[in-house]
Each structure stands twice: as structure tokens, then as C-alpha cells.
Design a protein around this motif. Structure first.
Motif, mmCIF file in Angstrom:
data_model
loop_
_atom_site.group_PDB
_atom_site.id
_atom_site.type_symbol
_atom_site.label_atom_id
_atom_site.label_comp_id
_atom_site.label_asym_id
_atom_site.label_seq_id
_atom_site.Cartn_x
_atom_site.Cartn_y
_atom_site.Cartn_z
ATOM 1 N N GLY A 101 -1.462 -9.753 -7.590
ATOM 2 C CA GLY A 101 -1.567 -9.531 -6.149
ATOM 3 C C GLY A 101 -3.010 -9.393 -5.705
ATOM 4 N N PHE A 102 -3.820 -8.712 -6.516
ATOM 5 C CA PHE A 102 -5.229 -8.555 -6.179
ATOM 6 C C PHE A 102 -5.931 -9.912 -6.136
ATOM 7 N N ILE A 103 -5.570 -10.792 -7.048
ATOM 8 C CA ILE A 103 -6.163 -12.135 -7.060
ATOM 9 C C ILE A 103 -5.843 -12.877 -5.766
ATOM 10 N N LYS A 104 -4.647 -12.696 -5.222
ATOM 11 C CA LYS A 104 -4.305 -13.315 -3.937
ATOM 12 C C LYS A 104 -5.259 -12.843 -2.837
ATOM 13 N N VAL A 159 15.215 -6.825 -13.316
ATOM 14 C CA VAL A 159 16.140 -6.242 -12.342
ATOM 15 C C VAL A 159 15.713 -6.671 -10.944
ATOM 16 N N PRO A 160 16.657 -6.700 -9.987
ATOM 17 C CA PRO A 160 16.353 -7.198 -8.633
ATOM 18 C C PRO A 160 15.652 -6.162 -7.771
ATOM 19 N N ASP A 161 14.562 -5.549 -8.290
ATOM 20 C CA ASP A 161 13.879 -4.529 -7.507
ATOM 21 C C ASP A 161 12.365 -4.650 -7.586
ATOM 22 N N GLY A 162 11.870 -5.831 -7.949
ATOM 23 C CA GLY A 162 10.429 -6.012 -8.002
ATOM 24 C C GLY A 162 9.805 -5.775 -6.633
ATOM 25 N N ASP A 163 8.791 -4.924 -6.546
ATOM 26 C CA ASP A 163 8.266 -4.549 -5.232
ATOM 27 C C ASP A 163 6.757 -4.444 -5.181
ATOM 28 N N THR A 164 6.062 -4.864 -6.236
ATOM 29 C CA THR A 164 4.614 -4.714 -6.247
ATOM 30 C C THR A 164 3.966 -5.504 -5.112
ATOM 31 N N GLY A 165 4.388 -6.739 -4.921
ATOM 32 C CA GLY A 165 3.829 -7.549 -3.851
ATOM 33 C C GLY A 165 4.101 -6.950 -2.483
ATOM 34 N N THR A 166 5.314 -6.446 -2.282
ATOM 35 C CA THR A 166 5.665 -5.812 -1.012
ATOM 36 C C THR A 166 4.795 -4.599 -0.751
ATOM 37 N N ASN A 167 4.647 -3.742 -1.758
ATOM 38 C CA ASN A 167 3.820 -2.541 -1.593
ATOM 39 C C ASN A 167 2.378 -2.892 -1.256
ATOM 40 N N MET A 168 1.831 -3.859 -1.981
ATOM 41 C CA MET A 168 0.424 -4.209 -1.780
ATOM 42 C C MET A 168 0.195 -4.853 -0.416
ATOM 43 N N GLN A 169 1.100 -5.750 -0.019
ATOM 44 C CA GLN A 169 0.871 -6.416 1.267
ATOM 45 C C GLN A 169 1.071 -5.458 2.436
ATOM 46 N N MET A 170 2.029 -4.534 2.321
ATOM 47 C CA MET A 170 2.230 -3.570 3.408
ATOM 48 C C MET A 170 1.058 -2.600 3.487
ATOM 49 N N THR A 171 0.491 -2.244 2.335
ATOM 50 C CA THR A 171 -0.705 -1.409 2.315
ATOM 51 C C THR A 171 -1.862 -2.128 2.994
ATOM 52 N N MET A 172 -2.073 -3.388 2.607
ATOM 53 C CA MET A 172 -3.173 -4.164 3.183
ATOM 54 C C MET A 172 -2.991 -4.375 4.683
ATOM 55 N N MET A 173 -1.784 -4.716 5.108
ATOM 56 C CA MET A 173 -1.559 -4.987 6.525
ATOM 57 C C MET A 173 -1.714 -3.727 7.371
#
Length: 554
Positions: A193-196, A37-51
Motif C-alpha cells: 500500500g505504501f508503494i501505491k 479469510v474474507p476480511d483483508g482490510d489493510t488497503g481500506t485502512n490505509m486509504q481511509m487514513t490517507m483520505m
């Protein structure tokens, strides 16, 4: 030149590099999801948390590695979004807890390995029932590997090389540990995402500083070789102990208190146990069948400040909606008994929630999870004795629950609503004249006695539990499973409605989205009237995107 020690300056470069590397590649992580589905958000959540954490670090000029790790940990916690963001924030909290013990300006190889171990241990504590095959497994096995190789590792660089290699190997096998990943043909997106982040650390050690928006993909990296990374859904939970019990105690004598006073007896009464002290405050989380006994035990050592007990067996699973930003209302001049905070997406849905008595709507859902800070800000702005939070998304519950520890001066309950439909249904049962725990019980019962579903479109071909799905097809989701898939929006919606309706159904509420045409809505209403002529039908213009229809059946 290898780094035998880790200074505060180098640590700052590493975490900044890791955050930027994740940010530059977060869309790649977003696009790798269990459900098509067009709602994948794991990367968004992780990067916004990190930033969010990096922003705090950059605003502080300290070079102390202890101070940097503390500031980073606090910033990540306040900026944490979604389950993946909360788990990530707890990993760095674990790093800080170990680094804080070091009486030196720099971290040795042994100290750094212990910090990585502390990170995985704290991450596991953040999740009520840790599920293997997720980011948790990646951080744990990577830390365990460097522990095994400890005698052979002479530099920070060597530690990270072993750590990163193991992380990638663990990521590859996550589908063997979590059936939902294997069925979808993907690996865990949180681990990816953690590997990134760790790749960014390695580049910092090699003197390479990453600039934002620089799209870095490591040659021969796992993501490059395998176009199959995903899954922010942590899977189904087999509940052995039925009551999720959380409380904060102000200790009578914190200097003499030992966490084992609570940990040892509670470990015999349940699982998913977390016992944390912060000077005179004790925070306990446990799954048990005897919440009253746990609370009585706590009263031996101090005064109860907040209590939250949820009957987990009365909860169901769903998948939901989108966006972020707070709908402003004026703070009441006099302190009210209750305040309701809800997460919702779609202007029509927000309006309905406000009409049903919600005091503050935080815009958000599956594609944009609110941060912990969003909830804390709303709580502080509302002048109320009791606060009930409706996350309306399974990926937001953990974030909302962080507020109980961060705002101990408020009486907060998080109702574990996992969809807009569940949130809507629970609000009907809210009674401001009742006590807060009576309301939670009544609202939870409403959730238990209803069915819900959503209709959206597929972004890739796949097959899940016998349902064959093609890119562009419309899919009907209920109880976190894809139940229906056809190439026609109305046909999919009607088939899903047929599965949700039963002879006991009395009311069906249909929220229709921005992409629904008038004639499509008419066809759906006509189908309901034909299928169940006696059922009460409520149609709401939700104006939500991504989900064409959100359906609640009671």
C-alpha cells in the motif's frame, strides 16, 4: 524538467496523488492477506487514513509546505485506522517534524531525504516492538538507500526514483524476514500500500494528476508481476520486558527539560522506548520490568497526568470481526465513575455488550476498523472519570492507544482484547466498585484464563502449518492460527470446539452468525452436549457476518 526543490504547492499535489492512487487500488491490497479469510482490510485502512488527511489539506488554502505537512499529519492521526493506518500517520508525522525545521518556502534535495529518514524513524516509534518484514522495513530501507546515494542525487525526482525502486526490492524480500509471510506465500500488504502512495508521488512530479476511481496499475509493477501481496498481521512478539508502561507528565520547567533525562536511564531498563515532548507535556512509552521505577523517575520532572501499565505476558493473540459507526446513547447528566467503550460487529453482539454494561459501542472489526477520531469523539461525549476501551481486535489496539496521548485530560486504559470472545469474557469480570487498575487486572486475568476461536471460509488455496486449505473451505481459527479446515461448516466448527474444550472447561459461549441455519446450530449444540455433557452452554444470536461462529470457552 527535474525538480531541484519541493514547494508547498507541489507537495500538496504529491500527497493528494498518492492518496488517490492508493484509494483507487486499495481493493487489490485488501485481497492480499496472510490468512485466506474474507476480511483483508489493510488497503481500506490505509486509504481511509490517507483520505482523512487529504480532506484536511484540501480544506485549507495555505501554500506553505510547513503548514501543509502539519495539517496533513494531524488529519492522518485523527483518521488513522488499524495498525497500518497508525504507522502510516506516524510516517507523515516524521516528515512534518523534519520539514518544520526548515526556514524556507521550499524543501531542498537534502531536506527531502532527511524528511524521509524522519518518517521511517517516527514510524518505528509507533510500534511497541517493531517487526521486520512489514511496512516498517520498506520505509526504513528505502530511506537508508537514498541516504547512501545522497551525493549522486541532484533532484527530488531522482530521490523518489531511488526510493521507490528500493521499496519494491524490499517488498519482494519481506517473506524472508517474516516467517508467517513466507509460509502463506505472500508479501507485506502494508508495504504494498505504501508503494501505491509513492507511485502517486512520482506521477505528480511527472505532471500526471490522478482522478479518484481511476484504476491505475503501473506497467511491470510488483503487484502486476506477483499476485501475492498481503499481511496486515505484524506477527508474534517475543516479550523480554513484561510491562508496557505509558504515561504523560506535565513538566515543571519544560524550557530546561531535555528528553535525554528520561531516555538515557529508561534505555537501560527496557526497550521499545519512545520519549516525546510537546511544549510542557512529556509522553513516554517503554517496555520494562520496573514500571514503578519509571514512574518515580518521571515525577522528578513534573506531575503525572495519565498512567497506563499493561502486563503483556498475560495477553493472547486472536483474529476477529467487522464494520463501523457509533451506537448512540445519551450522555449522562452527572459525571459517572466509569465509562466502557467497546468495538463490536453484529447487532446481536452489540446488544449483549450493552447489556453487560458497555456505555458506547463503536461498530467495527476486521473489515472496517474505527478511526482514532471515532474513539476520541466517543470519549469526549461520555461524561466519566475513568474510561476503559475494549478494541476486541488486534488490529485496532494501536488506534485505541492513540487516545491516551490525544486525550490527556481523561484517565484512559486500553484493555488489549483481541477478539469479541475476549471482550465478552472480560466484561463479566468488570466491577464498578473497584479502582480502574484493579479492574484492568481482573479483566486481563479473565482473558488469560479463556480460549476462543472463530469459523469462517477460505477465499483462496493455501497451506499453513500443515493445514491444507482450499478455496471455499470452512476454516477454524484460534490463537491467530488456522487449526482446522474442511468443506463442511458444522464439521469444521465441531472440530474446532474439540480443540478448545478441556477437562477444566466450565462454560462455552457460542455466537452464531447470519449465515448459520437452524439445523446447523442444532448439530453444533448436540455435539457440545455429547462431547462435554456437564459444561454450561450459552447460545447467542450474534448476527455477525464473515464469521459463522465465534466461540468462547472458560
Amino acid at each position: 524538467m527535474a525538480n531541484s526543490k519541493l514547494s508547498g504547492t507541489l507537495f500538496k499535489k504529491m500527497v493528494t496523488n498518492g492518496a488517490v492512487n492508493l484509494k483507487n487500488n486499495h481493493k487489490e491490497i485488501d485481497n492480499l492477506n496472510v490468512f485466506p479469510v474474507p476480511d483483508g482490510d489493510t488497503g481500506t485502512n490505509m486509504q481511509m487514513t490517507m483520505m482523512a488527511g487529504i480532506k484536511e489539506v484540501k480544506n485549507n488554502k495555505t501554500d506553505s509546505i510547513q503548514d501543509i505537512s502539519k495539517i496533513l499529519s494531524r488529519g492522518l492521526l485523527m483518521g488513522a485506522r488499524g495498525n497500518s493506518g497508525v504507522i502510516l500517520s506516524q510516517f507523515f508525522r516524521g516528515l512534518y517534524s523534519e520539514i518544520a525545521k526548515i526556514d524556507s518556502d521550499s524543501v531542498s534535495v537534502d531536506d527531502f531525504i532527511q524528511a524521509l529518514v524522519g518518517g521511517y524513524q517516527m514510524s518505528y516509534r509507533a510500534v511497541m516492538d517493531p517487526v521486520e518484514g512489514t511496512i516498517l522495513t520498506v520505509v526504513r530501507e528505502s530511506a537508508e538507500k537514498v541516504l547512501q546515494e545522497r551525493k549522486n542525487l541532484k533532484s527530488i525526482d531522482e530521490v523518489l526514483k531511488v526510493y521507490l525502486t528500493q521499496a519494491k526490492e524490499t517488498l519482494i524480500k519481506t517473506p524472508d524476514l517474516l516467517p508467517v509471510l513466507k509460509e502463506a506465500g505472500v508479501v507485506d500488504s502494508g508495504g504494498a500500500g505504501f508503494i501505491k502512495i509513492v507511485e502517486g508521488w512520482m506521477m505528480a512530479l511527472n505532471g500526471q494528476e490522478i482522478q479518484e476511481e481511476q484504476q491505475y496499475v503501473e506497467q511491470n509493477s510488483f503487484v502486476h508481476e506477483h499476485n501475492e501481496i498481503g499481511a496486515h498481521n505484524l506477527g508474534e512478539i517475543d516479550i523480554k520486558f513484561g510491562y508496557c508502561t505509558e504515561f504523560i507528565v506535565k513538566l515543571f520547567d519544560y524550557e530546561k527539560f531535555d528528553e535525554k533525562f528520561m531516555r538515557e536511564p529508561l534505555s537501560q531498563m527496557g526497550d521499545s522506548l519512545v520519549v516525546v515532548t510537546d511544549e510542557d507535556l512529556l509522553k513516554v512509552h517503554v517496555h520494562t520490568n520496573q514500571p514503578g521505577v519509571a514512574l518515580t523517575l518521571a515525577q522528578k520532572y513534573g506531575e503525572l497526568q495519565t498512567i497506563k501499565v499493561d502486563n503483556m505476558r498475560n495477553q493472547h493473540s486472536n483474529i476477529m470481526n467487522s464494520e463501523k459507526e457509533v451506537t448512540k446513547i445519551e450522555t449522562p447528566k452527572q459525571k459517572s465513575k466509569y465509562a466502557l467503550i467497546s468495538v463490536a460487529s453484529g447487532e446481536g453482539i452489540k446488544e449483549v455488550f450493552l447489556e453487560l454494561g458497555v456505555d458506547r459501542v463503536i461498530s467495527g472489526g476486521q473489515t472496517m476498523n474505527p478511526s482514532t477520531e471515532d474513539f476520541v469523539k466517543a470519549i469526549n461525549e461520555l461524561n466519566a472519570e475513568n474510561i476503559i476501551i475494549l478494541p476486541n481486535n488486534s488490529n485496532i489496539i494501536l488506534t485505541a492507544e492513540q487516545t491516551v496521548e490525544l486525550c490527556p485530560e481523561y484517565n484512559i486504559r486500553v484493555l488489549k482484547t483481541k477478539s469479541i470472545a475476549q471482550g465478552y469474557s472480560s466484561l463479566i469480570s468488570f466491577d464498578p466498585t473497584m479502582k480502574i487498575d484493579e479492574n484492568i487486572e481482573a479483566m486481563t486475568e479473565s482473558i488469560t484464563n479463556m480460549k476462543s476461536g472463530e469459523v469462517t471460509y477460505a477465499i483462496r488455496d493455501t497451506e499453513m502449518k500443515g493445514v491444507k486449505i482450499k478455496e471455499g473451505d470452512f476454516i477454524g481459527i484460534s490463537s491467530s492460527e488456522i487449526k482446522v479446515s474442511t468443506n463442511n461448516k458444522v464439521e469444521t466448527t465441531n472440530n474446532l470446539i474439540d480443540l478448545l474444550l478441556s477437562d477444566e472447561s466450565e462454560i462455552i459461549t457460542v455466537f452464531y452468525g447470519l449465515d448459520v441455519l437452524d439445523e446447523e446450530l442444532d448439530e453444533v449444540i448436540s455435539h457440545i452436549n455429547t462431547k462435554a455433557p456437564d459444561i454450561e452452554v450459552e447460545i447467542i444470536e450474534g448476527k455477525q457476518d464473515i464469521y459463522s461462529f465465534i466461540i468462547a470457552v472458560e
